[in-house]
Design a protein around this motif. Structure first.
Motif, mmCIF file in Angstrom:
data_model
loop_
_atom_site.group_PDB
_atom_site.id
_atom_site.type_symbol
_atom_site.label_atom_id
_atom_site.label_comp_id
_atom_site.label_asym_id
_atom_site.label_seq_id
_atom_site.Cartn_x
_atom_site.Cartn_y
_atom_site.Cartn_z
ATOM 1 N N GLN A 177 76.523 -61.786 -73.569
ATOM 2 C CA GLN A 177 76.964 -61.345 -72.352
ATOM 3 C C GLN A 177 78.818 -61.308 -72.390
ATOM 4 O O GLN A 177 79.252 -60.149 -72.039
ATOM 5 N N ARG A 178 79.171 -62.318 -72.914
ATOM 6 C CA ARG A 178 80.468 -62.257 -73.243
ATOM 7 C C ARG A 178 81.149 -61.003 -74.209
ATOM 8 O O ARG A 178 81.955 -60.471 -73.770
ATOM 9 N N PHE A 179 80.475 -60.954 -75.253
ATOM 10 C CA PHE A 179 80.877 -59.708 -75.920
ATOM 11 C C PHE A 179 80.659 -58.353 -75.212
ATOM 12 O O PHE A 179 81.583 -57.590 -75.465
ATOM 13 N N TRP A 180 79.622 -58.009 -74.629
ATOM 14 C CA TRP A 180 79.526 -56.843 -73.747
ATOM 15 C C TRP A 180 80.897 -56.836 -72.899
ATOM 16 O O TRP A 180 81.490 -55.737 -72.765
ATOM 17 N N GLU A 181 81.152 -57.756 -71.988
ATOM 18 C CA GLU A 181 82.234 -57.975 -71.306
ATOM 19 C C GLU A 181 83.681 -57.699 -71.888
ATOM 20 O O GLU A 181 84.219 -56.648 -71.363
#
Length: 233
Positions: free
Chosen positions: A124-128
């Motif tokens: 999730q953090r990667f995508w953000e």
């Protein structure tokens, strides 16, 4: 320098250890070059049959980016463990990894202590972060570059990021389920047909913006079903 790699490079991790320290520990020679975004420094070496590249670009976060040449199946945790052993540091030195949270580090020596003060980054953090600053990951932002990076990330993570995307696009937008997801996105973004090559900068921007909007919709769909956007483990 990267053109010297005869096989495609796969990103493994970002270490919370600066490149100069890595080079001193492993007695490496750092090469320096540049691209349109700034200076890049890199060193190439082999450990236990794995060809590694460690880099730092002036626009990267602090630390050392770790890559390997792809030659058959890649086990990110195993290959990273080889490097960490050579450096004499523990798994807490991994500030980000392409395989995300919940990685099995059971093969990491117990003597490392397994401190968890700095967890690896979730999907999730990667995508953000990727959505906000794709140029930090792919350099010149083109549709092909962005989709290739996302495909590589998804492959390295065992398919957890984009699993179900093709079917969701087919069901939601009535595009061909037999197509790869990147071709499906082009059909949605350019309903009158794929633009002729080479694409203009505006066409690349339109395609990338459309892709990001579609992925946001896909992850929202997953969140409504599973309560996570995208999977965090």
């Amino acid at each position: 320098m990267f053109q010297a790699a005869t096989e495609p490079l796969i990103s493994l991790a970002l270490l919370a250890v600066d490149l100069d320290s890595v080079a001193r520990r492993l007695r490496l020679t750092i090469e320096e070059s540049w691209d349109e975004h700034g200076t890049v420094r890199a060193a190439f070496f082999t450990l236990e049959g794995t060809d590694f590249v460690v880099t730092h670009h002036e626009r990267d976060p602090s630390g050392t980016c770790v890559w390997v040449r792809k030659s058959g199946p890649v086990d990110p945790a195993e290959r990273t463990a080889v490097l960490l052993t050579a450096l004499g540091v523990g798994s807490d030195a991994v500030s980000y990894s392409t395989w995300g949270m919940g990685t099995d580090l059971s093969r990491v020596p117990a003597a490392w202590g397994r401190r968890r003060g700095r967890p690896v980054e979730s999907h999730q953090r990667f995508w953000e972060n990727f959505r906000k600053r794709p140029g930090m990951y792919v350099g010149r932002v083109t549709y092909d570059g962005v989709t290739a990076y996302l495909n590589g990330y998804d492959h390295a993570g065992g398919g957890v990021l984009l699993n179900g995307l093709r079917q969701w696009l087919a069901d939601t937008y009535q595009v061909g389920a037999n197509l790869v997801w990147s071709a499906q996105v082009v059909q949605v973004v350019f309903p009158e047909g794929r633009p002729a090559e080479p694409w203009s900068q505006d066409q690349h921007r339109q395609a990338v913006d459309g892709l990001f909007a579609l992925l946001d919709g896909f992850f929202e769909h997953l969140a409504s079903r599973h309560g996570a956007t995208p999977e965090s483990g």
